[in-house]
Scaffold this motif. Structure first.
Motif, PDB file in Angstrom:
ATOM      1  N   LYS A 249       1.109   4.129  -2.981  1.00 16.76           N
ATOM      2  CA  LYS A 249       0.982   5.559  -2.695  1.00 16.76           C
ATOM      3  C   LYS A 249       2.170   6.330  -3.275  1.00 16.76           C
ATOM      4  O   LYS A 249       2.001   7.381  -3.884  1.00 16.76           O
TER       5      LYS A 249
ATOM      6  N   ASP B 118       0.833  -1.204   0.000  1.00 20.70           N
ATOM      7  CA  ASP B 118       0.000   0.000   0.000  1.00 20.70           C
ATOM      8  C   ASP B 118       0.868   1.254   0.000  1.00 20.70           C
ATOM      9  O   ASP B 118       0.585   2.230  -0.699  1.00 20.70           O
ATOM     10  N   HIS B 119       1.929   1.234   0.785  1.00 16.22           N
ATOM     11  CA  HIS B 119       2.854   2.372   0.849  1.00 16.22           C
ATOM     12  C   HIS B 119       3.515   2.591  -0.514  1.00 16.22           C
ATOM     13  O   HIS B 119       3.622   3.731  -0.973  1.00 16.22           O
TER      14      HIS B 119
ATOM     15  N   GLU C 128       2.201   9.323  -6.050  1.00 10.59           N
ATOM     16  CA  GLU C 128       2.840  10.610  -5.760  1.00 10.59           C
ATOM     17  C   GLU C 128       3.895  10.962  -6.798  1.00 10.59           C
ATOM     18  O   GLU C 128       4.075  12.129  -7.140  1.00 10.59           O
TER      19      GLU C 128
END
Length: 127
Positions: free
Chosen positions: A44, A40-41, A48
Motif C-alpha cells: 500500500k 500488505d501495508h 501511495e
C-alpha cells in the motif's frame, strides 16, 4: 500475549541471533517468532508513494526506503519513516551491508523474515 495465544505461540517471543565469520567480515542473522513483515501495508505504501515493486523482495526492502514505515501510528520511537534507512546508510558507510531475507510463506498479509547484517571484522568484538 493475546495475539500470540490465538496463533498457538507462547506469551513471550523468541529472538534468534546467529553469527558467522566470512573472511574479513562477520555476518549477523536475526529473526524472531513474531508476526512477520507487514507486506500488505508495504505494498500500500509503495502504491501511495508511486514506488515500483515487482517482487516480494522489492516490497520487503521498502523498509530501508526513507519515508516508509510499517507503524500504524506515529509515536516517540516509530512511525516517521526514518530508522532503517539510517541504519542501512550507517552500516554501508562502514563498509558493511544490511538486507532482508524473506523466509516462509505469506499469511494474512504478513511474512516471516530475517535481517542479515554484514560488518567488517574491525567493527566487531573478538571473544
Amino acid at each position: 500475549p493475546e495475539v500470540r495465544a490465538v496463533q498457538n505461540k507462547p506469551p513471550h517471543g523468541t529472538i534468534n541471533l546467529v553469527t558467522a565469520r566470512m573472511g574479513n567480515f562477520v555476518e549477523f542473522r536475526l529473526w524472531d517468532d513474531g508476526g512477520g513483515l507487514a507486506m500488505d501495508h508495504l505494498r500500500k505504501k509503495a502504491k501511495e508513494n508511486k514506488i515500483e515493486v515487482n517482487t516480494d523482495e522489492d516490497v520487503a526492502n521498502l523498509i530501508f526506503h526513507s519515508g516508509i514505515s510499517t507503524a500504524e501510528k506515529i509515536s516517540n520511537i516509530s512511525g516517521r519513516g526514518v530508522g532503517m534507512d539510517a541504519v542501512k546508510n550507517f552500516i554501508r558507510g562502514k563498509g558493511g551491508d544490511v538486507a532482508i531475507a524473506l523466509i516462509g510463506a505469506e499469511v494474512e498479509g504478513r511474512r516471516p523474515f530475517e535481517i542479515h547484517i554484514t560488518l567488517p571484522i574491525e567493527y566487531t568484538i573478538q571473544l
